[in-house]
Design a protein around this motif. Structure first.
Motif, PDB file in Angstrom:
ATOM      1  N   THR A 215       0.837  -1.207   0.000  1.00 45.48           N
ATOM      2  CA  THR A 215       0.000   0.000   0.000  1.00 45.48           C
ATOM      3  C   THR A 215       0.865   1.248   0.000  1.00 45.48           C
ATOM      4  O   THR A 215       0.596   2.196  -0.740  1.00 45.48           O
ATOM      5  CB  THR A 215      -0.897   0.069   1.261  1.00 45.48           C
ATOM      6  OG1 THR A 215      -0.748  -1.133   1.982  1.00 45.48           O
ATOM      7  CG2 THR A 215      -2.313   0.317   0.920  1.00 45.48           C
ATOM      8  N   ASN A 216       1.903   1.257   0.839  1.00 41.82           N
ATOM      9  CA  ASN A 216       2.765   2.435   0.863  1.00 41.82           C
ATOM     10  C   ASN A 216       3.487   2.639  -0.453  1.00 41.82           C
ATOM     11  O   ASN A 216       3.684   3.778  -0.886  1.00 41.82           O
ATOM     12  CB  ASN A 216       3.788   2.327   2.002  1.00 41.82           C
ATOM     13  CG  ASN A 216       3.172   2.701   3.342  1.00 41.82           C
ATOM     14  OD1 ASN A 216       2.035   3.166   3.393  1.00 41.82           O
ATOM     15  ND2 ASN A 216       3.915   2.484   4.416  1.00 41.82           N
ATOM     16  N   SER A 218       2.373   1.920  -3.436  1.00 43.74           N
ATOM     17  CA  SER A 218       1.412   2.523  -4.362  1.00 43.74           C
ATOM     18  C   SER A 218       1.228   4.003  -4.048  1.00 43.74           C
ATOM     19  O   SER A 218       1.279   4.851  -4.941  1.00 43.74           O
ATOM     20  CB  SER A 218       0.051   1.843  -4.249  1.00 43.74           C
ATOM     21  OG  SER A 218       0.180   0.506  -4.605  1.00 43.74           O
ATOM     22  N   LYS A 219       1.020   4.309  -2.786  1.00 52.64           N
ATOM     23  CA  LYS A 219       0.786   5.711  -2.397  1.00 52.64           C
ATOM     24  C   LYS A 219       2.006   6.569  -2.720  1.00 52.64           C
ATOM     25  O   LYS A 219       1.883   7.658  -3.272  1.00 52.64           O
ATOM     26  CB  LYS A 219       0.520   5.798  -0.892  1.00 52.64           C
ATOM     27  CG  LYS A 219      -0.874   5.355  -0.477  1.00 52.64           C
ATOM     28  CD  LYS A 219      -1.085   5.731   0.996  1.00 52.64           C
ATOM     29  CE  LYS A 219      -2.210   4.920   1.616  1.00 52.64           C
ATOM     30  NZ  LYS A 219      -2.066   4.806   3.073  1.00 52.64           N
ATOM     31  N   ALA A 220       3.184   6.063  -2.349  1.00 51.61           N
ATOM     32  CA  ALA A 220       4.402   6.852  -2.523  1.00 51.61           C
ATOM     33  C   ALA A 220       4.671   7.113  -4.003  1.00 51.61           C
ATOM     34  O   ALA A 220       5.012   8.233  -4.395  1.00 51.61           O
ATOM     35  CB  ALA A 220       5.591   6.124  -1.896  1.00 51.61           C
ATOM     36  N   LYS A 222       2.523   7.080  -6.530  1.00 51.17           N
ATOM     37  CA  LYS A 222       1.522   8.006  -7.084  1.00 51.17           C
ATOM     38  C   LYS A 222       1.871   9.447  -6.709  1.00 51.17           C
ATOM     39  O   LYS A 222       1.828  10.347  -7.542  1.00 51.17           O
ATOM     40  CB  LYS A 222       0.121   7.643  -6.586  1.00 51.17           C
ATOM     41  CG  LYS A 222      -0.426   6.489  -7.399  1.00 51.17           C
ATOM     42  CD  LYS A 222      -1.842   6.110  -7.085  1.00 51.17           C
ATOM     43  CE  LYS A 222      -2.168   4.803  -7.829  1.00 51.17           C
ATOM     44  NZ  LYS A 222      -2.811   3.820  -6.978  1.00 51.17           N
ATOM     45  N   TYR A 223       2.208   9.642  -5.450  1.00 50.90           N
ATOM     46  CA  TYR A 223       2.553  10.993  -5.005  1.00 50.90           C
ATOM     47  C   TYR A 223       3.785  11.506  -5.749  1.00 50.90           C
ATOM     48  O   TYR A 223       3.803  12.628  -6.267  1.00 50.90           O
ATOM     49  CB  TYR A 223       2.813  11.013  -3.492  1.00 50.90           C
ATOM     50  CG  TYR A 223       3.250  12.371  -3.023  1.00 50.90           C
ATOM     51  CD1 TYR A 223       2.309  13.336  -2.668  1.00 50.90           C
ATOM     52  CD2 TYR A 223       4.609  12.712  -2.991  1.00 50.90           C
ATOM     53  CE1 TYR A 223       2.702  14.605  -2.276  1.00 50.90           C
ATOM     54  CE2 TYR A 223       5.005  13.987  -2.601  1.00 50.90           C
ATOM     55  CZ  TYR A 223       4.049  14.922  -2.245  1.00 50.90           C
ATOM     56  OH  TYR A 223       4.451  16.173  -1.872  1.00 50.90           O
ATOM     57  N   ASP A 247       4.218   7.934   5.788  1.00 48.73           N
ATOM     58  CA  ASP A 247       2.882   7.375   5.532  1.00 48.73           C
ATOM     59  C   ASP A 247       1.775   8.064   6.324  1.00 48.73           C
ATOM     60  O   ASP A 247       0.608   7.916   6.009  1.00 48.73           O
ATOM     61  CB  ASP A 247       2.839   5.845   5.677  1.00 48.73           C
ATOM     62  CG  ASP A 247       3.197   5.375   7.071  1.00 48.73           C
ATOM     63  OD1 ASP A 247       3.500   6.232   7.918  1.00 48.73           O
ATOM     64  OD2 ASP A 247       3.180   4.153   7.299  1.00 48.73           O
ATOM     65  N   GLY A 250       1.388  11.042   3.791  1.00 47.72           N
ATOM     66  CA  GLY A 250       1.205  10.584   2.409  1.00 47.72           C
ATOM     67  C   GLY A 250       2.092  11.297   1.399  1.00 47.72           C
ATOM     68  O   GLY A 250       1.833  11.261   0.204  1.00 47.72           O
ATOM     69  N   THR A 252       6.205  12.289  -0.112  1.00 48.24           N
ATOM     70  CA  THR A 252       7.624  11.942  -0.079  1.00 48.24           C
ATOM     71  C   THR A 252       8.387  13.219   0.210  1.00 48.24           C
ATOM     72  O   THR A 252       7.995  14.301  -0.230  1.00 48.24           O
ATOM     73  CB  THR A 252       8.106  11.365  -1.427  1.00 48.24           C
ATOM     74  OG1 THR A 252       7.969  12.369  -2.438  1.00 48.24           O
ATOM     75  CG2 THR A 252       7.309  10.136  -1.825  1.00 48.24           C
TER      76      THR A 252
END
Ligand code: ADP
Ligand code: MG
Ligand code: ZN
Length: 473
Positions: A215-216, A218-220, A222-223, A247, A250, A252
């Motif tokens: 999950t992280n 994917s989030k990282a 995308k950001y 996290d 959300g 970097t």
């Protein structure tokens, strides 16, 4: 403008050898801080490292499973940097002579991800931040790692996740690592850049360090992709640097500028000998590699006729796949077995970890015995389920509590007789049925099931019952 994402991964996998890479300390996770340590792994001056043979073997297994060439000559190097998690102020790693090179992983969308290299190295200690102070636990220092470096071949975060899941499953199958992201035995640095669609040149990349959950990641990613695009669109330039993902927010954020290789002043580790690996040794190690998950999946679908979903669930945990294969020996169909595992047995486990361990009281032989009774029509599905429940509970075998009576089966003649009895002793139900209440048959079937202790074939019973009612009128 439209942009394309380009990513490359550096994945660290902790090897599950019993002892550390250069000393005899245990690699076990956890333990009181600084209890899995000795003068070698805390880097006291004057100590001498000795390379653990098993580490080389495990790394070669990983290389073979990922289609790499195994280097005939390989060596260890010192990578110098100063940080409290590394008391020697250098990490023993591999620089220009990694153990494995030129591998690949094929993704389900048909794209191939190149693996540049796999090298072995030691893990560092762990910093624990507590009430404004930083403490150091060296238990992890000297735990063997392989670093799997990919080519910049990823074009989406879905590809990254599929690749990591593939690595995780493959490493577990060959038994070189448990790859638990939550315990840090699988972690990765994601290198991210963007470029205009159609462009041949790569953009400047940033590296997001130490990601430890899907999950992280994917989030990282995308950001970070959006951040880079926004930066370029507004006339700025991406700076090559190392970033960390927070996290809770959300986002970097920059950690430090990117080091170049020369910053590490790599040089050969003078205390360790060259690693020679001849073909004979590689052939020996090849024999240790079991059928891998993706091959198994193909076989389950093609040879056993299982659906892709079911096959995937069985293959996902090696112990489950092994149990399944042993349990279906000499059976005509494996469907009963697959169904019982995926519904009844899986419902006993709550976590992924429990499925992974797959500790049950039923041996594959006992399961096979039960399935044979089912296949021979000696027991029916519902009895098989109930029996398996009891087997899982008590560890006994089916024949321990199925009586001879239970196992005799039921001839059509006998079934018909019970159906006659059912209709005779429930005149109301028969009348209701004739009045158009189709459901009334269900209670008659219930009677038959009870009477035969679940041995009857319900469909056949229904047919007989309807015939009997109709023939009476
Ligand atoms: P370092 O060890 O200094 O981080 P490497 O040359 O070993 O540098 O590359 C690290 C990773 O970065 C590799 O996985 C590689 O595929 C990836 N990479 C290299 N260039 C790019 C780029 N332009 N965009 C995304 N990833 C990249
Ligand atoms: Mg890097
Ligand atoms: Zn030690």
């Amino acid at each position: 403008m439209k942009y394309e994402v380009v990513m490359g991964l550096e994945t660290h996998v902790e090897l599950s050898t019993k002892t550390k890479i250069f000393c005899g300390c245990t690699t076990e996770f956890g333990g009181d801080p600084n209890t899995h340590c000795c003068p070698i792994c805390i880097g006291l001056p004057g100590t001498m490292p000795k390379l653990n043979r098993e580490v080389v073997k495990y790394a070669i297994m990983a290389g073979l499973a990922l289609n790499c060439d195994i280097s005939k000559i390989s060596k260890m190097d010192r990578k110098n940097y100063v940080y409290p998690d590394l008391p020697k102020a250098y990490q023993i790693s591999q620089y220009d002579r990694p153990l494995c090179e030129r591998g690949h992983v094929d993704l389900s969308n048909g794209r191939r991800i190149g693996i540049t290299r796999i090298h072995i190295e030691e893990d560092a200690g762990k910093l624990v931040h507590q009430r404004g102070k930083t403490l150091i636990d060296y238990n992890r220092g000297g735990v063997p790692l392989i670093e799997i470096v990919s080519e910049p071949d990823f074009r989406s975060v879905e590809e990254v996740v599929e690749y990591l899941e593939y690595l995780q499953l493959t490493m577990r199958y060959i038994g070189v690592s448990d790859c638990k992201m939550q315990e840090g035995s699988l972690r990765c640095d994601v290198n991210v850049s963007v470029r205009p669609v159609g462009s041949e040149d790569f953009g400047t990349r940033t590296e997001i360090k130490n990601m430890n959950s899907f999950t992280n990641i994917s989030k990282a990613v995308k950001y970070e992709v959006q951040r880079q695009i926004d930066l370029i669109e507004s006339g700025g330039k991406v700076v090559q640097e190392t970033r960390r993902f927070d996290d809770s927010s959300g986002v970097t954020e920059s950690m430090r500028g990117k080091e170049d290789a020369h910053d590490y002043r790599y040089f050969r580790e003078p205390d360790l000998v060259t690693i020679f690996t001849d073909e004979e040794r590689v052939d020996q190690i090849k024999k240790l590699i079991p059928e891998l998950a993706h091959k198994k999946l193909e076989r389950y679908i093609k040879n056993y006729g299982l659906s892709e979903i079911d096959a995937k669930l069985l293959v996902k945990y090696k112990r489950v796949a092994d149990f399944f294969e042993e349990s279906i020996k000499d059976l005509k169909s494996c469907r009963n077995c697959a169904n019982l595992i995926l519904s009844l047995i899986f419902s006993k486990f709550e976590t992924e970890e429990q499925k992974e361990k797959f500790e049950i009281k039923v041996s594959p032989e006992a399961m096979n015995e039960l399935l044979k009774l089912l296949e021979a029509g000696k027991i029916r599905n519902n009895v098989a389920k109930k029996t398996l429940e009891e087997m899982l509970e008590s560890g006994k075998r089916a024949t321990d509590f199925l009586s001879e009576e239970d196992l005799k089966g039921l001839s059509e003649q006998e079934l018909k007789a019970v159906c006659v009895e059912a209709v005779r002793s429930n005149p109301n139900a028969a009348r209701d049925y004739l009045d158009g209440k189709q459901k009334a048959v269900k209670s008659l079937i219930g009677f038959v099931m009870k009477k035969t202790r679940g041995k009857a074939n319900a469909q056949l019973a229904e047919k007989f019952i309807i015939d009997i009612i109709n023939s009476k009128n």
